[in-house]
Design a protein around this motif. Sequence first.
Motif, mmCIF file in Angstrom:
data_model
loop_
_atom_site.group_PDB
_atom_site.id
_atom_site.type_symbol
_atom_site.label_atom_id
_atom_site.label_comp_id
_atom_site.label_asym_id
_atom_site.label_seq_id
_atom_site.Cartn_x
_atom_site.Cartn_y
_atom_site.Cartn_z
ATOM 1 N N ASP A 237 0.619 -0.908 0.044
ATOM 2 C CA ASP A 237 0.424 -0.154 -0.063
ATOM 3 C C ASP A 237 1.373 1.138 -0.065
ATOM 4 N N PRO A 238 0.389 1.537 -0.370
ATOM 5 C CA PRO A 238 1.321 3.510 -0.895
ATOM 6 C C PRO A 238 1.695 4.630 -0.174
ATOM 7 N N PHE A 239 0.158 4.490 -0.132
ATOM 8 C CA PHE A 239 -0.038 5.466 1.645
ATOM 9 C C PHE A 239 0.061 5.039 2.971
ATOM 10 N N ALA A 240 0.190 3.944 3.460
ATOM 11 C CA ALA A 240 0.402 3.305 4.435
ATOM 12 C C ALA A 240 1.045 3.976 5.518
ATOM 13 N N ALA A 241 2.207 4.013 4.771
ATOM 14 C CA ALA A 241 3.308 5.107 5.830
ATOM 15 C C ALA A 241 3.794 6.355 5.780
ATOM 16 N N ILE A 242 2.659 7.488 5.042
ATOM 17 C CA ILE A 242 2.494 8.692 4.740
ATOM 18 C C ILE A 242 1.447 8.599 6.004
ATOM 19 N N SER A 243 2.017 10.359 6.126
ATOM 20 C CA SER A 243 0.302 11.236 7.581
ATOM 21 C C SER A 243 -0.276 11.557 6.708
ATOM 22 N N TRP A 244 -1.672 11.959 7.213
ATOM 23 C CA TRP A 244 -3.027 12.833 6.375
ATOM 24 C C TRP A 244 -2.410 14.234 6.259
ATOM 25 N N ARG A 245 -1.407 14.538 6.116
ATOM 26 C CA ARG A 245 -1.080 16.299 6.347
ATOM 27 C C ARG A 245 -0.488 15.671 3.972
ATOM 28 N N GLU A 246 0.299 14.755 4.548
ATOM 29 C CA GLU A 246 1.194 14.240 3.365
ATOM 30 C C GLU A 246 0.466 13.792 2.458
ATOM 31 N N PHE A 247 -0.860 13.068 3.240
ATOM 32 C CA PHE A 247 -1.475 12.768 1.940
ATOM 33 C C PHE A 247 -2.139 13.597 1.011
ATOM 34 N N GLU A 248 -2.118 14.790 2.008
ATOM 35 C CA GLU A 248 -3.147 15.964 1.164
ATOM 36 C C GLU A 248 -2.505 16.652 0.357
ATOM 37 N N MET A 249 -0.765 16.387 1.101
ATOM 38 C CA MET A 249 0.056 17.251 0.591
ATOM 39 C C MET A 249 0.476 16.313 -1.393
ATOM 40 N N LEU A 250 0.437 15.456 -1.802
ATOM 41 C CA LEU A 250 0.161 13.764 -2.609
ATOM 42 C C LEU A 250 -0.577 14.419 -3.237
ATOM 43 N N VAL A 251 -1.777 14.257 -2.635
ATOM 44 C CA VAL A 251 -2.969 15.125 -3.489
ATOM 45 C C VAL A 251 -3.295 16.250 -4.243
ATOM 46 N N GLY A 252 -2.865 17.282 -4.640
ATOM 47 C CA GLY A 252 -2.337 18.616 -4.077
ATOM 48 C C GLY A 252 -1.760 18.253 -5.462
ATOM 49 N N GLN A 253 -0.512 17.889 -5.282
ATOM 50 C CA GLN A 253 0.855 17.890 -6.890
ATOM 51 C C GLN A 253 0.211 16.802 -7.946
ATOM 52 N N PHE A 254 -0.626 16.180 -7.072
ATOM 53 C CA PHE A 254 -1.339 14.896 -8.159
ATOM 54 C C PHE A 254 -2.170 16.248 -9.429
ATOM 55 N N PHE A 255 -3.085 17.194 -8.603
ATOM 56 C CA PHE A 255 -3.980 17.834 -9.217
ATOM 57 C C PHE A 255 -2.890 18.686 -10.113
ATOM 58 N N ARG A 256 -1.742 19.299 -9.450
ATOM 59 C CA ARG A 256 -1.304 20.444 -10.374
ATOM 60 C C ARG A 256 -0.807 20.267 -11.047
ATOM 61 N N GLU A 257 -0.034 18.173 -11.558
ATOM 62 C CA GLU A 257 0.501 18.648 -12.667
ATOM 63 C C GLU A 257 -1.219 17.815 -13.494
ATOM 64 N N LYS A 258 -2.107 17.965 -13.285
ATOM 65 C CA LYS A 258 -2.567 17.501 -13.737
ATOM 66 C C LYS A 258 -2.893 18.781 -14.673
#
Length: 248
Positions: free
Chosen positions: A77-98
């Motif tokens: 699971d690629p999300f198991a080792a990250i915090s909720w805040r890091e998950f938000e940062m990841l999602v934000g970067q995903f949409f930036r690249e979109k």
Amino acid sequence: MAIGFYFYLDSLAVMPVIDPKNPMAHVTGALTYYFAYWGRYLLPAIFISGAVASLLAKAKREKLLNNVRLDSATQRDPFAAISWREFEMLVGQFFREKGYKVSETAQGADGGIDLHLTGSDDKTYLVQCKHWKASKVPVNVVRELYGVMVAEHAAGAFVVTSGQFTDEAQTFANGKNIQLVDGKLLVSSIQGREVLQAKPVISSVASAIQCPVCNSDMVLRTAKRGPNAGNQFYGCVRYPVCRGTKEA
């Protein structure tokens, strides 16, 4: 900006000449001198610190996203080792690249809207992130986001979770401009196996019908239990905060 402010304030950092006939001019000049003298160092330092912090945050967002993108060979699971805040940062970067412009909120863990997106069409989209693994995201989360979306006149919304959604949540989102993105779809989209796009602007909101309690818009719903089970009615989009209803 740091360089520009330094040279501008450095040009003002000149001790004024004492004029016995105009003591107030000397006081004003002295204040300007001391402000410019120290400000030429402090203000550039603030700008440089902000730039460094921004670069570090960008690097972290890109690293979080690349860890998921390059981890396609494993089954973990690629999300198991990250915090909720890091998950938000990841999602934000995903949409930036979109291609979206992303504005992050600072409301804390699980607090309302996490991201505001601006598309190439200048329309606004809302994003709520749920770093949940122990339980599925329920329908009330999607319903409340829908109410906020209507209240803010957003073109659409996304609920992004590292886990899954309940069947009720998926049913509620059908026919509405809300995209539910579970962990599997998010990973597939990041790795380029699936394309994630905002839904077209479809709305079941009856904008001409207002809630008799709070004057918000109302949405057409179907009663699931009780003596009126199966019958349709208009319910407030702010449910369960507001429980106003009208007959269909």
